[in-house]
Design an enzyme around this catalytic site. Sequence first.
Site, PDB file in Angstrom:
ATOM      1  N   TYR A  14       0.826  -1.206   0.000  1.00  0.00           N
ATOM      2  CA  TYR A  14       0.000   0.000   0.000  1.00  0.00           C
ATOM      3  C   TYR A  14       0.855   1.247   0.000  1.00  0.00           C
ATOM      4  O   TYR A  14       2.068   1.191   0.210  1.00  0.00           O
ATOM      5  CB  TYR A  14      -0.974  -0.004   1.177  1.00  0.00           C
ATOM      6  N   ARG A  18       8.282   4.022  -4.535  1.00  0.00           N
ATOM      7  CA  ARG A  18       8.328   3.031  -3.439  1.00  0.00           C
ATOM      8  C   ARG A  18       7.315   1.909  -3.678  1.00  0.00           C
ATOM      9  O   ARG A  18       7.593   0.744  -3.382  1.00  0.00           O
ATOM     10  CB  ARG A  18       8.069   3.710  -2.092  1.00  0.00           C
ATOM     11  N   ARG A  54      -7.557 -20.451  -1.757  1.00  0.00           N
ATOM     12  CA  ARG A  54      -6.545 -20.292  -0.721  1.00  0.00           C
ATOM     13  C   ARG A  54      -5.464 -21.368  -0.812  1.00  0.00           C
ATOM     14  O   ARG A  54      -5.733 -22.556  -0.629  1.00  0.00           O
ATOM     15  CB  ARG A  54      -7.191 -20.339   0.665  1.00  0.00           C
ATOM     16  N   LEU A  83      10.840   1.147   7.453  1.00  0.00           N
ATOM     17  CA  LEU A  83      10.342   1.633   6.167  1.00  0.00           C
ATOM     18  C   LEU A  83      11.087   2.921   5.816  1.00  0.00           C
ATOM     19  O   LEU A  83      11.226   3.804   6.669  1.00  0.00           O
ATOM     20  CB  LEU A  83       8.838   1.921   6.263  1.00  0.00           C
TER      21      LEU A  83
HETATM   22  N1  PDD Z   1       2.620   5.087   7.420  1.00  0.00           N
HETATM   23  N2  PDD Z   1       7.232   3.784   9.061  1.00  0.00           N
HETATM   24  C1  PDD Z   1       6.077   3.105   9.062  1.00  0.00           C
HETATM   25  C2  PDD Z   1       6.029   1.792   9.754  1.00  0.00           C
HETATM   26  C3  PDD Z   1       4.938   3.645   8.417  1.00  0.00           C
HETATM   27  O1  PDD Z   1       3.788   2.956   8.409  1.00  0.00           O
HETATM   28  C4  PDD Z   1       5.032   4.923   7.795  1.00  0.00           C
HETATM   29  C5  PDD Z   1       3.881   5.547   7.083  1.00  0.00           C
HETATM   30  C6  PDD Z   1       6.268   5.588   7.827  1.00  0.00           C
HETATM   31  C7  PDD Z   1       6.461   6.918   7.162  1.00  0.00           C
HETATM   32  O2  PDD Z   1       6.451   6.804   5.762  1.00  0.00           O
HETATM   33  P1  PDD Z   1       5.987   8.023   4.842  1.00  0.00           P
HETATM   34  O3  PDD Z   1       6.801   9.191   5.252  1.00  0.00           O
HETATM   35  O4  PDD Z   1       6.272   7.569   3.475  1.00  0.00           O
HETATM   36  O5  PDD Z   1       4.501   8.223   5.113  1.00  0.00           O
HETATM   37  C8  PDD Z   1       7.345   4.977   8.465  1.00  0.00           C
HETATM   38  C9  PDD Z   1       1.466   5.491   6.670  1.00  0.00           C
HETATM   39  C10 PDD Z   1       1.293   6.961   6.596  1.00  0.00           C
HETATM   40  C11 PDD Z   1       0.230   4.742   7.156  1.00  0.00           C
HETATM   41  O6  PDD Z   1       0.367   3.546   7.333  1.00  0.00           O
HETATM   42  O7  PDD Z   1      -0.845   5.330   7.320  1.00  0.00           O
END
Ligand code: PDD
Length: 286
Positions: free
Chosen positions: A33, A52, A100, A206
């Site tokens: 996602y 990404r 499945r 991430l």
């Molecule tokens: N989450 N680390 C994790 C585990 C995340 O789920 C996210 C983002 C980030 C920051 O990534 P970015 O700057 O690309 O949003 C770091 C999103 C926003 C969510 O799950 O809603």
Amino acid sequence: MSRIAYVNGRYLAHREARVHIEDRGFQFADSVYEVCEIRDGALIDATRHLDRLERSMGELRMPAPMGRAALLVVLREVARRNLVRNGHVYLQVSRGVAPRDFPFPAGAAPTLVVTARSKNVAEAEARALKGVAVAVRPDIRWGRRDIKTTGLLANALAKQHAREHGAFEAWLVDERGFVTEGASSNAWIVTADGALVTRAADHMILRGVTRTTLFDVAAELQLRIEERPFTVEEARRAREAFMTSANSIVIPIVAIDGAKVGDGAPGPTALRLRALFHASAEATQV
Ligand code: PDD
């Protein structure tokens, strides 16, 4: 106005939008996602988010549901149809629907879902000006956190713990006592000499798009960045701490498990980075 969701080629009433019971996203979290900010009617950093997404799909050998240009059209169209000027667009891609079985199915068409939602800008600004508390939890996630999958149960459990303990975010800590990242954000501190510290983006975290763009903002401000792990103890003694994500952009962290960070007030560096962030981010008109 009723909300609209995009599902596999169709724009549907949000309340009636569905995926199949044997979708591999539901059965195996075999899905990835992205979350992209919409600000003043523009998608923020769409190129980096789509880069990404392609990387996540590539790492999992998941076929893309459509090309990048078409995907961008759908993102903009969903934002437009939902009249979102400030908020987020969410997209999920799964390996598709198949009986499945663990191995990859032959010939399944990927599932694509896109939704958008407005946010309360005043509330978000007030939160950032006040700063937030975080609660510390062990990081119990799998070993490929660099892939943005919808396997978010450990993140949801950590966030729930945080909310039950008066905190906005959870900070996850590895077996050696170092902070990996937040449940849905990257984690940062500011040292006594003004350097920004955040963990290097390997398989343990991430690589946040907001984190990447913040490197550009820091360069503009001639702030030094150290990519290295830090402990909760170092964060408590740091001058400032903050979190970054497409949802939060930059939010100062003022307490960790109930103990103040610095003097307990939102840090000036974090607020400056927040104020300057969008000058360095890419904006694509919806
Ligand atoms: N989450 N680390 C994790 C585990 C995340 O789920 C996210 C983002 C980030 C920051 O990534 P970015 O700057 O690309 O949003 C770091 C999103 C926003 C969510 O799950 O809603």
